[in-house]
Each structure stands twice: as structure tokens, then as C-alpha cells.
Design an enzyme around this catalytic site. Structure first.
Site, PDB file in Angstrom:
ATOM      1  CG  ASP A 141      20.651  43.704  19.048  1.00  0.00           C
ATOM      2  OD1 ASP A 141      21.774  44.373  18.913  1.00  0.00           O
ATOM      3  OD2 ASP A 141      19.553  43.975  19.414  1.00  0.00           O
ATOM      4  N   GLY A 201      48.002  35.197  57.331  1.00  0.00           N
ATOM      5  CA  GLY A 201      48.615  35.715  58.427  1.00  0.00           C
ATOM      6  C   GLY A 201      49.988  35.785  58.767  1.00  0.00           C
ATOM      7  CG  LEU A 202      54.421  33.332  58.884  1.00  0.00           C
ATOM      8  CD1 LEU A 202      54.530  33.674  60.394  1.00  0.00           C
ATOM      9  CD2 LEU A 202      55.007  32.047  58.410  1.00  0.00           C
ATOM     10  CG  ASP A 207      45.917  30.276  59.693  1.00  0.00           C
ATOM     11  OD1 ASP A 207      47.043  30.857  59.852  1.00  0.00           O
ATOM     12  OD2 ASP A 207      45.389  30.377  58.660  1.00  0.00           O
TER      13      ASP A 207
HETATM   14  S1  SF4 Z   1      21.227  48.950  22.280  1.00  0.00           S
HETATM   15 FE1  SF4 Z   1      20.039  47.471  22.227  1.00  0.00          FE
HETATM   16  S2  SF4 Z   1      19.492  47.017  19.962  1.00  0.00           S
HETATM   17 FE2  SF4 Z   1      21.023  48.555  20.256  1.00  0.00          FE
HETATM   18  S3  SF4 Z   1      22.852  47.030  19.848  1.00  0.00           S
HETATM   19 FE3  SF4 Z   1      22.599  47.140  22.163  1.00  0.00          FE
HETATM   20  S4  SF4 Z   1      21.133  45.363  22.573  1.00  0.00           S
HETATM   21 FE4  SF4 Z   1      21.172  45.728  20.351  1.00  0.00          FE
END
Ligand code: SF4
Length: 531
Positions: free
Chosen positions: A36, A425-426, A290
Site C-alpha cells: 500500500d 478562428g482563422l 476574435d
Molecule cells: S484495495 Fe485498498 S488495501 Fe488493497 S491495495 Fe488497494 S488501497 Fe491497498
């Protein structure tokens, strides 16, 4: 279960990380599996921060599940407090840890540590990143202010006059991984300074826990990003009698209204010596000849609630575009976006499924898409110009240069960023007149540095592929046949409105009971819709 490829928001603990990383002196112990820590990259790469986020992960592995994961949490809390010596501690779980139910917040509170501890309950399976950020800010503010004495209660809206000082306000909501927050804060701070209004605390961006305890000393709270700060503002109003602003100063008109609202809340007269009109170049730029070709450009808008509401208003009232589609992934803002969409006589799209958004873009065949990073990809596939107005964003939307969205300069940035992807535009006019040039070919936008041949047969067909696909779908419902002559009449229509004309012609043909579309049918359809 929901099949998901792209997601507009991360899980709520990413929102909590945004609050911790935006602040000083706050540390976050996150009970989470190994892996994570990917979230660190959001801060070190997208926000390009030179320091690691103030987050300690427990990074448990499969083999830890057989042992005591609660002990693991306690050990990491002790270590983090010892090593980083924070002024306040946030403790929470990621999605996987939520399933083990170790209750890390309660564990932390039972450790007898001598610092404020905020236990976060962020339901990862029902809520998302912005909600997580809002909840974290709210719990942190509540936790740190619970012992503040009631005498700090603001007495009236002119307390500042009675105390013989300038009025002061809090700027609430700006955070890392928010859209252009860094420069929005500078812009709003500058404008308020010109109006004789001081800043008390900016939070969470740059604030420490000690700063949070000074929040009640402000006369008004400025809620810059409701997705992040509205719940905190409501709580501060209820508990400390501090009113907050509801207008978000994105766009020239909204900035004027914001200043009116703020002065009203402060009981302060709006100084007429400052010619506010001339402080943004947007009004003159969009009035200048413009910009005539911008009138009625069909625009599709998608993003977080705050930026979509602001963009729809600017598009219609300040640039003269026609809003043909709008929506948000912020379910908390759905009601406001729905009612704004009604003003444009369209129905709002509330979804977090990017494929649904892509379908809606195809359906409304706009000439410009204002959206998030996801819509940038969709628009690219559909061959429609696009500008990014909201998170989720990628690294290019955290630019080195000053790029606010709010206030006068923000309106300048918006004008440039939104108009740039459209054909100048042009060039638009010339392509309409001479469609056989070898360089400035159909669909070509030389100001974007494309080489000629953007419309080489392959590219044009791939560019129009989704529209073609859609037409085919409709065709197959009621076998409509485009004759060669009909197709060549259609090819005379400038490429950016061709998809719309094809659809309208088919609708007309079906209503009129024709199965074949030739040049004449197309002209009849044109006359029919012009009525
Ligand atoms: S689902 Fe949640 S716990 Fe699983 S990797 Fe993604 S952020 Fe992490």
C-alpha cells in the site's frame, strides 16, 4: 462487485493521507498490507514533493495474519511517535486492514501517549477519497478544538471593528492532490489583502495542529473546496458561531459574488476604489471580436462537483458556449449539479464509471470536453479537443508556473486553457472554405503543432470512428443508408460539427420515414433543425 478499470477517486485512506501530508507536525499511522506504500508516489511524483509523506504503514504480510496483528500496530505507533515526534497523530486502516478489524484507533488511545490522537473510521467499501479527506479534516479539527474554551465564541459580525483590528478569515479546504490548490490560495490571499482582509489560518495546506487550535479566532471561514471542507465549516459555525462563504470564486462573476458575500458576512463595505472588472482579462478577451467564433461552441463538462458547477457557469455566461452535457463523480454534490444542469436544460450525469461518461460524450457530440484526466483520454480517442478542469489529474496539472483557477488571474488561466485546444478562428474558417489543402487538412489544428495530414484517411476515419460506430448502431436499428452523394455533402460540414449533423440527419430521416439519405435529405434536416 463492480468491474473497474479506471477510478475517479482513490479509497478514503488516500484522502486521509492528503490531509496528513498537506499539514505540518501531523503523522499518520496506517494499518495496511505490504504494497500500500504505492500511495507515496502520488505525493513524491505527481505533487513532486521533496519529502516522504508523514505516513507509517504497518505493511503486514500473509504470514503476520497467523500472529497478532494488533501488536504490530502498537509497535508501529510507538516507533512513529518516537521517531517523528508529531504534535498530533492520526491512526486508521486501509481497505484490507478494515477486514481484520484490529481497531487501531482505539489501540492507539490505550497506549497512554502524551499527544492528541485521532482515530479514523473510514469505510473503504462505501466511501471514497474526497469523503475520506473531509472526514479526516473534520475529526482532526473536532479533536483539537474540543478543549478550547467557549469565550473564544465570536460575538457578532463586527467583532473585528469593536476590537479595533482588520477582519481576518480562515481559508479552508486547500490540500495536496487538490486541483491547483497551491496557486488558488495565493490568488485568494492576494485579493483579500487588496480588500483589507487578513488571513488567520490556511488549512489543511501548510497548517500545524497549533494553527488548527487558532481557527476560532477568525471572523469568517472561506470554504474554498466544499468536497474537503464543508463539513468542518458547518461544525465551526455550529460550535463557534463562525459563518462561512458558499460561493466558490472560480470565474469572474463568481469572484465578484464571492467578494460581495464575504463583505456582507464581515459587515465590511466593498471598496469601490478597486476596479474589480479590470483585474481579469477574461471579460475583454471573450468580448473581443476574435472570440466571436467561440459563441455557441458545444461543450461537455465532467469532474468533481465544485469545478463542474463553476465551469458550467463560466462556459455559458462568460464565454458564450452551449453546455450540452454535464455531470460529476462527486455523489455528495449530485443535488447541486442536477439543479445546475436543469438551467442548461439537460440532465446531469452522476456516475463514477468512465465508460458511461465516454458514452455520454459520444451521444452529445460536443466540440470541446472540459473534464478530468480520464476525459482527456476519452476525448483523445474521440478526436475532440479537451481541457482538464478537475482532479483526478496527472503530473502535467501540477505545473511549475503560477496557474490558479480562482480569482482574477484564475479566470485568465481558464480563458487560455479552454480556448487553446479549440481550433483558432482563422484556421477554422479557412478549412471550411478550402478543404483540399495538403497541409491544413480536415481536422488539422496547426496551433497545436500537428503535422499536416492529421486527416489522412486513416486518422479521420479513426477520429470519427466512435461517431460512425454510434451511427451504425442506429442504422442497424432501422437500416438507414447514406448514398455516396449524401456522404460527400456531409464531408462539406466542418469536422468538429460533422458528428452532430450526421446524428441529426439520421434522426430526421427516421422521423420522416426515409431509409436512404442523400444530399437533399441532409439539407432538409438542416432546415428542419434550424426552425
Ligand atoms: S484495495 Fe485498498 S488495501 Fe488493497 S491495495 Fe488497494 S488501497 Fe491497498
Amino acid at each position: 462487485m463492480e468491474l473497474t478499470l479506471w477510478t475517479y477517486e482513490g479509497p478514503p485512506h488516500i484522502g486521509a493521507m492528503r490531509i496528513a501530508s498537506s499539514m505540518k507536525g501531523v503523522h499518520y499511522v496506517l494499518h495496511a498490507p505490504q504494497g500500500d506504500t504505492y500511495a507515496d508516489l502520488l505525493f513524491t511524483m505527481i505533487e513532486r514533493r521533496g519529502t516522504r509523506p508523514p505516513v507509517t504503514y504497518t505493511t503486514f504480510q500473509a504470514r503476520d495474519l497467523g500472529g497478532d496483528t494488533a501488536e504490530l500496530v502498537k509497535g508501529h505507533i510507538h516507533e512513529a511517535v518516537e521517531r517523528f515526534k508529531p504534535e498530533a497523530l492520526l491512526v486508521g486502516e486501509s481497505c484490507t486492514a478494515e477486514l481484520i478489524q484490529d481497531q487501531p484507533g482505539s489501540l492507539a488511545k490505550g497506549l497512554g501517549l502524551d499527544l492528541p490522537i485521532v482515530g479514523l473510521e473510514l469505510p473503504a467499501y462505501s466511501k471514497k477519497e474526497n469523503w475520506g479527506a473531509a472526514e479526516t479534516l473534520y475529526q482532526l479539527v473536532r479533536g483539537l478544538l474540543k478543549d478550547i474554551p467557549q469565550e473564544t465564541l465570536k460575538q457578532s459580525k463586527t467583532s473585528w471593528k469593536d476590537e479595533g483590528r482588520r477582519p481576518r478569515v480562515n481559508l479552508l479546504g486547500p490540500s495536496l492532490l487538490g486541483f491547483r490548490c497551491r496557486d488558488d490560495v495565493l490568488e485568494i490571499q492576494k485579493i483579500l489583502g487588496e480588500h483589507g482582509i487578513d488571513i488567520n489560518v490556511i488549512a489543511p495546506l501548510g497548517a500545524s495542529p497549533a494553527d488548527i487550535t487558532r481557527l476560532p479566532k477568525a471572523d469568517v471561514n472561506i470554504c474554498l473546496y466544499p468536497e474537503i471542507a464543508e463539513s468542518t465549516c458547518i461544525w465551526l459555525e455550529r460550535n463557534f458561531n463562525i459563518p462561512f462563504t458558499k460561493t466558490i470564486p472560480i470565474g469572474v462573476k463568481a469572484t465578484h459574488e464571492f467578494l460581495d458575500e464575504l463583505h456582507e458576512l464581515l459587515g465590511l463595505e466593498l471598496s469601490s476604489s478597486i476596479n474589480q472588472n479590470n483585474q481579469s482579462k477574461l471579460p475583454w478577451y471573450s468580448k473581443s471580436v476574435d472570440s466571436n467564433y467561440l459563441t455557441g461552441k458545444r461543450v461537455f463538462i465532467f469532474g468533481d462537483g465544485t469545478h463542474v458547477l463553476a465551469a458550467a457557469r463560466i462556459a455559458k455566461e462568460e464565454l458564450g458556449f452551449e453546455v450540452v452535457g454535464m455531470g460529476t463523480y462527486s455523489r455528495e454534490m449530485a443535488r447541486k449539479v442536477r439543479s445546475a444542469a436543469k438551467e442548461h436544460e439537460i440532465e446531469a450525469l452522476i456516475t463514477n464509471d468512465y465508460l458511461e461518461v465516454e458514452e455520454a460524450i459520444k451521444e452529445s457530440a460536443p466540440e470541446l470536453v472540459l473534464g478530468t484526466q480520464m476525459e482527456r483520454h476519452s476525448a483523445k480517442r474521440l478526436g475532440i479537443p479537451c481541457a482538464v478542469i478537475s482532479t483526478p489529474m496527472h503530473v502535467q496539472d501540477v505545473p511549475a508556473r503560477y496557474s490558479p483557477q480562482m480569482g482574477w488571474e484564475g479566470a485568465n488561466v481558464i480563458f487560455d486553457d479552454w480556448v487553446h485546444p479549440l481550433m483558432m478562428g482563422l484556421e477554422e474558417h479557412l478549412i471550411g472554405m478550402f478543404r483540399h489543402d495538403f497541409e491544413f487538412t480536415d481536422g488539422h489544428q496547426s496551433h497545436l503543432g500537428h503535422l499536416g495530414g492529421h486527416s489522412s484517411t486513416n486518422e479521420v476515419s479513426s477520429q470519427n470512428a466512435p461517431i460512425q460506430e454510434l451511427s451504425n448502431k442506429i442504422d442497424s436499428q432501422k437500416a438507414l443508408h447514406w448514398t455516396k452523394e449524401g456522404e460527400s455533402e456531409l464531408a462539406k460540414i466542418p469536422f468538429f460539427v460533422r458528428g452532430k449533423v450526421r446524428r441529426n440527419t439520421e434522426i430526421y430521416a427516421r422521423e420522416a420515414g426515409c431509409t436512404e439519405i442523400n444530399g437533399e435529405t441532409l439539407l432538409d434536416a438542416k432546415a428542419h433543425f434550424a426552425k
